[in-house]
Design an enzyme around this catalytic site. Sequence first.
Site, PDB file in Angstrom:
ATOM      1  N   ASP A  15       0.793  -1.234   0.000  1.00  0.00           N
ATOM      2  CA  ASP A  15       0.000   0.000   0.000  1.00  0.00           C
ATOM      3  C   ASP A  15       0.823   1.281   0.000  1.00  0.00           C
ATOM      4  O   ASP A  15       0.258   2.369  -0.189  1.00  0.00           O
ATOM      5  CB  ASP A  15      -0.992   0.051   1.174  1.00  0.00           C
ATOM      6  CG  ASP A  15      -2.130  -0.934   1.034  1.00  0.00           C
ATOM      7  OD1 ASP A  15      -2.251  -1.549  -0.041  1.00  0.00           O
ATOM      8  OD2 ASP A  15      -2.891  -1.111   1.999  1.00  0.00           O
ATOM      9  N   ASP A  53      -8.688  -7.792   8.935  1.00  0.00           N
ATOM     10  CA  ASP A  53      -8.173  -6.561   8.342  1.00  0.00           C
ATOM     11  C   ASP A  53      -8.283  -5.380   9.301  1.00  0.00           C
ATOM     12  O   ASP A  53      -7.665  -4.346   9.081  1.00  0.00           O
ATOM     13  CB  ASP A  53      -8.966  -6.208   7.083  1.00  0.00           C
ATOM     14  CG  ASP A  53      -8.783  -7.233   5.982  1.00  0.00           C
ATOM     15  OD1 ASP A  53      -7.663  -7.736   5.817  1.00  0.00           O
ATOM     16  OD2 ASP A  53      -9.775  -7.521   5.273  1.00  0.00           O
TER      17      ASP A  53
END
EC number: 3.2.1.-
Length: 440
Positions: A164, A341
């Site tokens: 990311d 997550d």
Amino acid sequence: MVQLSHAILAGLLATASASPLLEMRQSGNPFSGRSLFVNPKYSESLERTRQAFVSRGDNNNAGKVKYIQDNVGTFVWISNIFLLSHIDDAIKDARAAKAAGKNPIVGLVLYNIPDRDCSAGESSGELTFSQNGLNRYKNEYVNPFAQKLKAASDLQFAVVLEPDAIGNMVTGTTAFCRNARGPQQEGIGYAISQLQANHIHLYLDVANGGWLGWQDNLMPTAREVQTILQKAGSNAKIRGYSSNVSNYNPYSTNNPPSFTAGSPSADESRYATSLGNALRQLGLPTNFIIDQGRVAMDGARKEWGEWCNVSPAGFGQPFTTNTNNANVDAIVWVKPGGESDGQCGMGGAPRAGAWFDEYAQMLVRNAHSDIRSGGGSGGNPQPPVSTTSVVVPGPTATSVPPPGNCAPMWGQCGGNGWSGAKCCQQGTCVATNEWYSQCK
């Protein structure tokens, strides 16, 4: 030296530092003829899932879990300084697998850049640039990481670099993300420079097709890669890129959802092609590995931005090098399905990194057909085209901790900020990360 047109060469020389142009490619697909390392720690976590099915007499799904435990390789996440010892464990276990006649490549995720996840915060990490984070990243995290891998030259490693980070560099609009961009480029470049060895194969993370696959983002993404490689130094090489890490996009689909309209990257194979074309224009590598550890079922998302514990979803295509795309080295499981997550998405989700067994059970029920069928050859089945049906998960049993001062099997027993039980009624309290320990 990479062969470039005169125009591209001039552009690179104009933007590069005083160092010469980079020979940026590691040659050869490192996954060819190898199996992805099966992590015993992940298999242990899945035992809770298997027992849940066994207790309900669901032998079919229990058998799928057993197949994953024994045969499906996953990457090992080193997401803070504390977890560097897990590299030692993976090396030991991989050597044991090699001694047993297997030929594993060990997948690792290098994931501790300061001020990471600047746009979301669910996995914000332990280091910040404002508190000497860059020096700590280099000296306390990257250096020992690299030393451990270089010392294990009898093994092959595939390393995913900082999931990311490039996504936030390209699209992050907050001051926090903008201020982190330059130092993060330096930090990732440093990691690349330290991990240069013939048995270490580097894949720089480029988010996913839903994030960076739009036409306007492709060339900016390629330029971020170029900048990071320039900072890594003139002798630095990477094999390529990872995509869809911890996300839910299918590898290939004949039925793209409506929210992909107008994108050249409606699935991850298309993203490897569209971004690969942009990277090729700058003379950069064009090889990818694609995470299919978890795949959203058709209709599970209303928009591409849904990334947290998406439901319903299933375990995706297990490891294969038969990808039907010349840009893609392998389909792999980078994110171990079952780890949360964050406290978002499916109801009851625990904090990021904690085991979420109800979610793991759903992934098993909706698993890819190679897992349902036992996987055939167990190595390189053909990659799938996603189905159009939606499999809705059935009810799951909710475990109730038994009375007592110690945590039950699979319960949390420690971690920074944890105020509950710090001992186990059964098993041993094992640290998953700095913030979460579990009875196993």
